[in-house]
Design a protein around this motif. Sequence first.
Motif, PDB file in Angstrom:
ATOM      1  N   THR A 225     -54.074  37.714  69.425  1.00 32.66           N
ATOM      2  CA  THR A 225     -53.119  36.907  68.674  1.00 32.66           C
ATOM      3  C   THR A 225     -53.362  37.122  67.192  1.00 32.66           C
ATOM      4  N   ARG A 226     -52.326  37.091  66.392  1.00 27.78           N
ATOM      5  CA  ARG A 226     -52.449  37.308  64.947  1.00 27.78           C
ATOM      6  C   ARG A 226     -52.605  35.963  64.241  1.00 27.78           C
ATOM      7  N   VAL A 227     -53.607  35.878  63.368  1.00 22.72           N
ATOM      8  CA  VAL A 227     -53.934  34.629  62.676  1.00 22.72           C
ATOM      9  C   VAL A 227     -54.033  34.877  61.179  1.00 22.72           C
ATOM     10  N   SER A 228     -53.443  34.016  60.389  1.00 27.18           N
ATOM     11  CA  SER A 228     -53.586  34.074  58.928  1.00 27.18           C
ATOM     12  C   SER A 228     -54.506  32.941  58.480  1.00 27.18           C
ATOM     13  N   VAL A 229     -55.578  33.278  57.801  1.00 31.06           N
ATOM     14  CA  VAL A 229     -56.577  32.300  57.378  1.00 31.06           C
ATOM     15  C   VAL A 229     -56.401  32.025  55.884  1.00 31.06           C
ATOM     16  N   GLY A 230     -56.221  30.759  55.524  1.00 29.46           N
ATOM     17  CA  GLY A 230     -56.087  30.379  54.124  1.00 29.46           C
ATOM     18  C   GLY A 230     -57.291  29.573  53.670  1.00 29.46           C
TER      19      GLY A 230
END
Length: 268
Positions: A225-230
């Motif tokens: 799964t693709r995850v964007s971490v901020g």
Amino acid sequence: MLDARGAAVPGATLTLISTSGQQLGRALSRPDGYYELTAPASGSYVLIASAEGRRPDASTVTLGDRPVSWDVTMAAMAGVAGTVTGAGDGAPVPDAHVSALDLRGEVLTSGTTDLDGRYGLEELPEGEFTVAVSALGFHPTAMPVRVSGAGMTGLDVVLRPGIRLRGVVHVLDGTPVDDARVTLADSHGNVVDTVTTGPDGTYSFGNLDEGSYTVVASGYAPVTTRVSVGGDDLDSVDLELGHEEAVPVGGFAGHNGRSGPGASAFGR
């Protein structure tokens, strides 16, 4: 009254009823198969024929002002009986499921064998049938049989025992692996069957022929799964593991009259 071969059927009971179900006449066929019934008026009636050892027949008869010849053909009721045994030791096979199918593949009757491996399938008309037999731990089989005339046709069936393959899937420390996928392939690489292990890691394949097989055990396929971490923590990045849906397996199979008031309907 005639049988399937055109021979006379004596002693058959013929009943004439109205379309509302009221009995209007009753007669027995003579030694030469002839019968005669009288209708009260012109119209449509139901003629029912029955005889011991034969399949009952019902037909609609339209009667006018003249006697009409109405022949009735009655198929003989017969059956198939025999014993189901295992190949090798010849021991009877109890609780085997036995079915009789017609040439269209329709199941006409079925039953199970008793403790002595005996079965009996009754109420079959004359003709050709397929008898299919299956039992736990044995390869199923199907045999052709021709039933002719009244009485039981003998057909003994021998089943080949199926070899069972069992095992356990575990990790290096011996812990069993639940829900692992186990695939069995034959010597040509064709998949024979696929199962998943139980909570104790066990699996089983049944009804196998002699030969060489390959057993392949695998876990779940990888999931991404693709995850964007901020700048904030992410707490709900859940991943679900599971087996892909099984692909359905298919293949090719190789293998009539009139009479008025006081008039009568007659026939044989």
